[in-house]
Design a protein around this motif. Sequence first.
Motif, PDB file in Angstrom:
ATOM      1  N   ASP A 148       0.791  -0.826   0.335  1.00 12.88           N
ATOM      2  CA  ASP A 148      -0.236   0.406  -0.382  1.00 12.88           C
ATOM      3  C   ASP A 148       1.056   0.701  -0.276  1.00 12.88           C
ATOM      4  OD1 ASP A 148      -2.595   1.484  -0.076  1.00 12.88           O
ATOM      5  OD2 ASP A 148      -2.245   1.400   2.573  1.00 12.88           O
ATOM      6  N   PRO A 149       1.076   1.752  -1.023  1.00 12.13           N
ATOM      7  CA  PRO A 149       0.326   2.164  -2.326  1.00 12.13           C
ATOM      8  C   PRO A 149       0.936   0.609  -3.305  1.00 12.13           C
ATOM      9  CG  PRO A 149       1.679   4.514  -2.948  1.00 12.13           C
ATOM     10  CD  PRO A 149       2.065   3.350  -1.324  1.00 12.13           C
ATOM     11  N   PHE A 150      -0.139   0.258  -4.429  1.00 15.98           N
ATOM     12  CA  PHE A 150       0.246  -0.312  -5.615  1.00 15.98           C
ATOM     13  C   PHE A 150       0.411   1.060  -6.322  1.00 15.98           C
ATOM     14  CE2 PHE A 150      -2.423  -3.512  -3.103  1.00 15.98           C
ATOM     15  CZ  PHE A 150      -2.031  -4.161  -3.606  1.00 15.98           C
ATOM     16  N   MET A 151       1.794   0.678  -7.122  1.00 17.79           N
ATOM     17  CA  MET A 151       2.326   1.317  -8.221  1.00 17.79           C
ATOM     18  C   MET A 151       1.789   0.828  -9.736  1.00 17.79           C
ATOM     19  SD  MET A 151       2.742   4.211  -6.383  1.00 17.79           S
ATOM     20  CE  MET A 151       3.574   5.409  -7.400  1.00 17.79           C
ATOM     21  N   GLY A 152       1.532   1.342 -10.363  1.00 16.55           N
ATOM     22  CA  GLY A 152       1.531   0.783 -10.941  1.00 16.55           C
ATOM     23  C   GLY A 152       1.323   2.156 -12.819  1.00 16.55           C
ATOM     24  N   THR A 153       1.289   1.583 -13.796  1.00 16.63           N
ATOM     25  CA  THR A 153       1.939   2.431 -15.511  1.00 16.63           C
ATOM     26  C   THR A 153       0.832   1.932 -16.417  1.00 16.63           C
ATOM     27  OG1 THR A 153       3.961   1.738 -16.253  1.00 16.63           O
ATOM     28  CG2 THR A 153       4.389   3.686 -14.956  1.00 16.63           C
ATOM     29  N   VAL A 154       0.275   3.064 -16.948  1.00 19.66           N
ATOM     30  CA  VAL A 154      -0.165   2.768 -18.176  1.00 19.66           C
ATOM     31  C   VAL A 154      -0.247   3.458 -19.411  1.00 19.66           C
ATOM     32  CG1 VAL A 154      -2.058   4.592 -17.240  1.00 19.66           C
ATOM     33  CG2 VAL A 154      -2.963   2.686 -19.133  1.00 19.66           C
ATOM     34  N   PRO A 155       0.243   3.402 -20.357  1.00 13.48           N
ATOM     35  CA  PRO A 155       0.857   4.293 -21.286  1.00 13.48           C
ATOM     36  C   PRO A 155      -0.793   5.411 -21.698  1.00 13.48           C
ATOM     37  CG  PRO A 155       1.763   1.831 -21.946  1.00 13.48           C
ATOM     38  CD  PRO A 155       0.648   2.110 -20.734  1.00 13.48           C
ATOM     39  N   GLU A 156      -0.327   6.231 -22.590  1.00 14.91           N
ATOM     40  CA  GLU A 156      -1.651   6.684 -22.463  1.00 14.91           C
ATOM     41  C   GLU A 156      -2.426   6.684 -23.724  1.00 14.91           C
ATOM     42  OE1 GLU A 156      -0.496  10.726 -24.065  1.00 14.91           O
ATOM     43  OE2 GLU A 156       1.455  10.725 -24.708  1.00 14.91           O
ATOM     44  N   ALA A 157      -2.001   5.923 -24.521  1.00 17.04           N
ATOM     45  CA  ALA A 157      -2.278   5.561 -26.233  1.00 17.04           C
ATOM     46  C   ALA A 157      -3.647   4.350 -25.790  1.00 17.04           C
ATOM     47  CB  ALA A 157      -1.360   5.272 -27.052  1.00 17.04           C
ATOM     48  N   SER A 158      -3.031   3.532 -24.630  1.00 12.52           N
ATOM     49  CA  SER A 158      -4.251   2.221 -24.199  1.00 12.52           C
ATOM     50  C   SER A 158      -5.461   2.751 -24.760  1.00 12.52           C
ATOM     51  CB  SER A 158      -3.830   2.058 -22.263  1.00 12.52           C
ATOM     52  OG  SER A 158      -2.529   1.816 -22.694  1.00 12.52           O
ATOM     53  N   LYS A 159      -5.790   1.080 -25.590  1.00 14.10           N
ATOM     54  CA  LYS A 159      -7.398   0.738 -25.406  1.00 14.10           C
ATOM     55  C   LYS A 159      -7.903   0.036 -24.132  1.00 14.10           C
ATOM     56  CE  LYS A 159      -6.007  -1.196 -28.904  1.00 14.10           C
ATOM     57  NZ  LYS A 159      -4.483  -1.222 -28.492  1.00 14.10           N
ATOM     58  N   ALA A 160      -9.081   0.723 -24.541  1.00 15.73           N
ATOM     59  CA  ALA A 160     -10.456  -0.256 -23.423  1.00 15.73           C
ATOM     60  C   ALA A 160      -9.713  -1.522 -23.369  1.00 15.73           C
ATOM     61  CB  ALA A 160     -11.541  -0.034 -23.582  1.00 15.73           C
ATOM     62  N   GLN A 219      -2.185  -5.245 -11.356  1.00 12.62           N
ATOM     63  CA  GLN A 219      -3.156  -6.019 -10.644  1.00 12.62           C
ATOM     64  C   GLN A 219      -2.333  -5.650  -8.824  1.00 12.62           C
ATOM     65  OE1 GLN A 219      -1.940 -10.229 -10.850  1.00 12.62           O
ATOM     66  NE2 GLN A 219      -4.270 -10.215 -10.060  1.00 12.62           N
ATOM     67  N   VAL A 220      -4.021  -5.697  -8.174  1.00 17.96           N
ATOM     68  CA  VAL A 220      -3.558  -5.414  -6.570  1.00 17.96           C
ATOM     69  C   VAL A 220      -4.251  -7.028  -6.067  1.00 17.96           C
ATOM     70  CG1 VAL A 220      -4.102  -2.924  -6.739  1.00 17.96           C
ATOM     71  CG2 VAL A 220      -6.318  -4.387  -6.005  1.00 17.96           C
ATOM     72  N   THR A 221      -3.722  -7.310  -4.860  1.00 17.81           N
ATOM     73  CA  THR A 221      -3.779  -8.567  -4.007  1.00 17.81           C
ATOM     74  C   THR A 221      -3.608  -7.652  -3.039  1.00 17.81           C
ATOM     75  OG1 THR A 221      -1.319  -8.849  -4.744  1.00 17.81           O
ATOM     76  CG2 THR A 221      -2.512  -9.299  -5.818  1.00 17.81           C
ATOM     77  N   ALA A 222      -4.490  -8.754  -2.526  1.00 17.28           N
ATOM     78  CA  ALA A 222      -4.864  -8.948  -0.205  1.00 17.28           C
ATOM     79  C   ALA A 222      -4.826 -10.307  -0.529  1.00 17.28           C
ATOM     80  CB  ALA A 222      -5.870  -7.866  -0.064  1.00 17.28           C
ATOM     81  N   LEU A 271      -6.804   5.511  -7.154  1.00 17.55           N
ATOM     82  CA  LEU A 271      -7.655   4.210  -6.740  1.00 17.55           C
ATOM     83  C   LEU A 271      -7.845   3.851  -5.740  1.00 17.55           C
ATOM     84  CD1 LEU A 271      -7.477   2.444  -9.934  1.00 17.55           C
ATOM     85  CD2 LEU A 271      -8.844   5.131 -10.357  1.00 17.55           C
ATOM     86  N   GLN A 272      -8.720   4.816  -4.838  1.00 18.10           N
ATOM     87  CA  GLN A 272      -9.256   3.993  -3.247  1.00 18.10           C
ATOM     88  C   GLN A 272      -9.886   2.271  -3.686  1.00 18.10           C
ATOM     89  OE1 GLN A 272      -8.491   4.978  -0.802  1.00 18.10           O
ATOM     90  NE2 GLN A 272      -7.889   6.918  -1.670  1.00 18.10           N
ATOM     91  N   ILE A 273      -9.130   1.772  -3.508  1.00 19.47           N
ATOM     92  CA  ILE A 273     -10.393  -0.101  -3.632  1.00 19.47           C
ATOM     93  C   ILE A 273     -10.124  -0.469  -2.593  1.00 19.47           C
ATOM     94  CG2 ILE A 273      -8.696  -2.075  -4.638  1.00 19.47           C
ATOM     95  CD1 ILE A 273      -8.397   0.050  -6.371  1.00 19.47           C
ATOM     96  N   GLN A 274     -11.216  -1.178  -2.559  1.00 16.78           N
ATOM     97  CA  GLN A 274     -12.111  -1.807  -1.145  1.00 16.78           C
ATOM     98  C   GLN A 274     -11.191  -3.261  -1.247  1.00 16.78           C
ATOM     99  OE1 GLN A 274     -15.798  -1.499   1.036  1.00 16.78           O
ATOM    100  NE2 GLN A 274     -16.076  -3.577  -0.470  1.00 16.78           N
ATOM    101  N   ALA A 275     -10.594  -4.579  -0.465  1.00 22.05           N
ATOM    102  CA  ALA A 275     -11.354  -5.591  -0.201  1.00 22.05           C
ATOM    103  C   ALA A 275     -11.709  -6.275   0.769  1.00 22.05           C
ATOM    104  CB  ALA A 275      -8.794  -6.256  -0.134  1.00 22.05           C
ATOM    105  N   ALA A 276     -12.780  -7.296   0.315  1.00 21.09           N
ATOM    106  CA  ALA A 276     -13.830  -8.418   1.444  1.00 21.09           C
ATOM    107  C   ALA A 276     -14.158  -8.743   1.273  1.00 21.09           C
ATOM    108  CB  ALA A 276     -14.827  -7.339   0.976  1.00 21.09           C
ATOM    109  N   ALA A 334      -3.783   2.417  -5.086  1.00 19.83           N
ATOM    110  CA  ALA A 334      -3.653   1.960  -6.988  1.00 19.83           C
ATOM    111  C   ALA A 334      -3.660   3.068  -6.934  1.00 19.83           C
ATOM    112  CB  ALA A 334      -4.007   1.429  -7.190  1.00 19.83           C
ATOM    113  N   ILE A 335      -2.162   4.153  -7.176  1.00 19.60           N
ATOM    114  CA  ILE A 335      -1.827   4.785  -7.868  1.00 19.60           C
ATOM    115  C   ILE A 335      -0.836   4.335  -9.189  1.00 19.60           C
ATOM    116  CG2 ILE A 335       0.110   7.136  -7.685  1.00 19.60           C
ATOM    117  CD1 ILE A 335       0.048   6.793  -5.104  1.00 19.60           C
ATOM    118  N   ILE A 336      -1.386   5.308 -10.315  1.00 16.70           N
ATOM    119  CA  ILE A 336      -1.561   4.590 -12.331  1.00 16.70           C
ATOM    120  C   ILE A 336      -0.934   6.215 -12.156  1.00 16.70           C
ATOM    121  CG2 ILE A 336      -2.340   3.931 -13.702  1.00 16.70           C
ATOM    122  CD1 ILE A 336      -4.351   2.767 -12.457  1.00 16.70           C
TER     123      ILE A 336
END
Length: 881
Positions: free
Chosen positions: A270-282, A288-291, A347-352, A365-367
């Motif tokens: 916590d936190p999870f760090m990730g990257t995403v290219p600006e030209a990414s498609k849906a 991935q986050v894990t608990a 992103l605020q992530i909940q694990a239940a 999760a910070i992207i």
Amino acid sequence: MGAFWFVELGVLTLFLQAFNPGSSEESKCLPGFNSEMYIFKVERNHLQSGRRLGKVVFDDCTSRTSFLFHSEDSRFKVDGDGTLKLKRGLTLHNGHKEFYVSTQSMGKKIKVPVRVLHEARHGHHHHHEMTTQPQPGSSLSLPVLNFPKSSGGLKRRKRDWVIPPINFPENGRGPFPEHMVQIRSNNDKEVKILYSITGPGADQPPVGLFTVDKNSGFLYVTQPLDRERKDKYILLAHAVAVGAGTAEAPMEIIVKVIDMNDNKPAFTQDPFMGTVPEASKAGDEVMQVTATDADEEGSANSDVRYTILSQEPPLPSPNMFVINPVTGMIRVNAPGLDRENILKYTLQIQAADMEGNGLTSFGKAIITVTDSNDNAPQFVTPSYTVSVPENKVDALVVKMPVTDGDDPHSSAWATTFKIVDGDPQGLFNVSTGPSKLEGIITTAKPLDFEKNNKYTLLVTVQNEVPFAVPLPTSTATVIVNVEDVNEAPVFSPVEKMIKKPEDLPIDSDLVLYTATDPDTARNQKVTYKIRNDLAGWLSIDKDTGMIKVKSPMDRESTFVQDNKYSVVVLGTDNDEIPATGTGTLIIELEDVNDNPPTIDERMIKVCNKESTPQLLSITDKDGAGFAAPYTVQLQGSSLSNWTARMNDTKTGIILTLKTMLDSGDYTVVLRVSDIQGLHQESTIQASVCDCKGADVQCTDKAVAGFGLSSILGILGAILLLLLLSLLLLMFLRKRGGEKKEPLLQEDDVRDNIYYYDEEGGGEDDQDFDLSVLHRGLDNRPDVFRNDIAPTMARPEYRPRPANPADIGNFIDDNLKAADNDPTAPPYDSLLVFDYEGGGSEAGSLSSLNSSSSGDDQDYDLLQQWGPRFKKLSDMYGGGED
């Protein structure tokens, strides 16, 4: 069937009935469910489809773990492992629902009642598996565990049935000690039985967790259990008859700790760090986050589900990302990522657990949005016109700057260049400059003005990584004009080899070796010279290139290597700035029989008695076919005292003394001929010693007697000669001192004769400066011409031969080497002599050259010195003759 009950911390109740095998000696296993009735408690009246309620356990006395179960209520489904689920939604209007679950075993249908109960009416507690614990103060009796009967008193028996585990929930609230079960012996009515337990949790760590009332057999737990610390305890129950010893064999009791949902999920970071290219498609994966959950693995208590609670900033859409609830994989949900506008998303992530309905925990999760190659590089100038001289490699042609709007110093910003048209022969090379925003074109091969004087190149630019979206490619046109330069003449071939006999006559034609001028448009004339002709054998016509023999060639010369003699031929055009090309002429000299064989040994020693034959070696400079086999003949007086014959290989002479001679030195003359009869007489100096056989020791008395007496005689003669010379000198000096009237006045310095014992430069030449002695070397004239390459190989001079017959060849070869020595000045060059001083205090001898200045001298005195001086007196004194 018996009574059933449920406890406050459990949702599934186990009813245990004492088993009595009757009169059978061996107990038998009976298939069935492990509980008389199952009660599953839920926290809501309305249950959704797919909800997991619990699990039923069936044992068919085999190792099977999966069965075909059937629910009499079609809204419920039982999996093969006994998991009970809802097939569709259900509302508990009366707070409960009862139905039966059945299965087939051994040809019989076995069923068990199941009750789903809304827990709100019975206290708010989490459900799980069956328990054996009654409510404190309940009127229901505890389950009883009877020791199985044994045959034959206390004899150990074999049992083929197993007492089911006691399922007891963790985290019980007490009061403690809390009842669990009653242990009972079937002999307790005949004798008094005392009960005890052993094993982990009893008399082993953790000691005292379980206790038993020794009289009644009631088993207690003294504190709450923790499944995460230990999920199972195995105890041994003992029954001892008072006064009679052991009444029963020890009975194994397994206490299984039932998991309760007492652990929240915990994110692995916590936190999870990730990257995403600006030209990414849906649909593109981001991270991935894990608990993890410490509760029982595989149960609903550890079944974690993930949810995105919020996105910051919520632009351009609040749902830019979506998460897989089971795997925690975050994906792009909508287009519109733009690094230049929004660099990061949080992103605020909940694990239940409990499949998303249980305990919860939260994480971030910070992207980071990374740059994509969505801007194509562009040439600053679309066209270039440049000029490049011909014949240069790696010559700079042009530098082409470009621009790129992507993130600086990234792969989407750095550029690569390519020549796509106009260079089919690969004459040019394009590379990226150090700034990564510049293309540099250089020549990869020499350009030829006479073949092509203009090139038009088409160059493209791209990034190090492909474009993220389709983009147009920028191009530039480069017009290259080739500049003409004066090129050196080219010999064809560059290295020419010919084969000629070594005895070609002088002025014979060897070969025509010419060069052509690549500058065809200039119409230039080529002239020729020979360079590096170390032996001085060749000459060349400067206009035609015809090479001739200037002096006799010799294959056996030291200038010839492996029968080959090489010279460098120069071809120079007549441009304002002449250019010179070179070619190499290699002459393979064919051998002729021009060298007679010679004997290597010049002196030998032999004994005059029983003389040992002497082996003499023969050398012939000619090659095979003109050398061995050799023949030998004795000449002159040598025939009477010596014998000579060839050895078996015809390559050596065996010389033997056949006559006993007196000690002394003798001359043996041998004529040696080669295979073609070419011969030469060789002289051998033979020292004959007074000895015998091969042990040659020259100890002749006559020779030895020349020692001390002869030497003393010679020394005496030398001393006598020196003494006579000294007496003569003293006599001459004494006679010179008796002269009364000198010819010239003593005070006239010019008429005196001085004797000097040194060769200095005069009285001023007393302070010696050795540096001036080197002026001659420093002022040597330059023997090289500007149009000839300045470096030459220095010729090799032959050493003085041991054979006097080779002196002539030795002088000729070294004379030729000196003529071609680049370090020696020519004969007609200016000679510079060393400086020997600036003057002298003595008068000049030039005053004697005038006869007019001697009129006042008296030359008649010269007549007294004899007839020879009378003539001199007459010449200077004016005599009649």
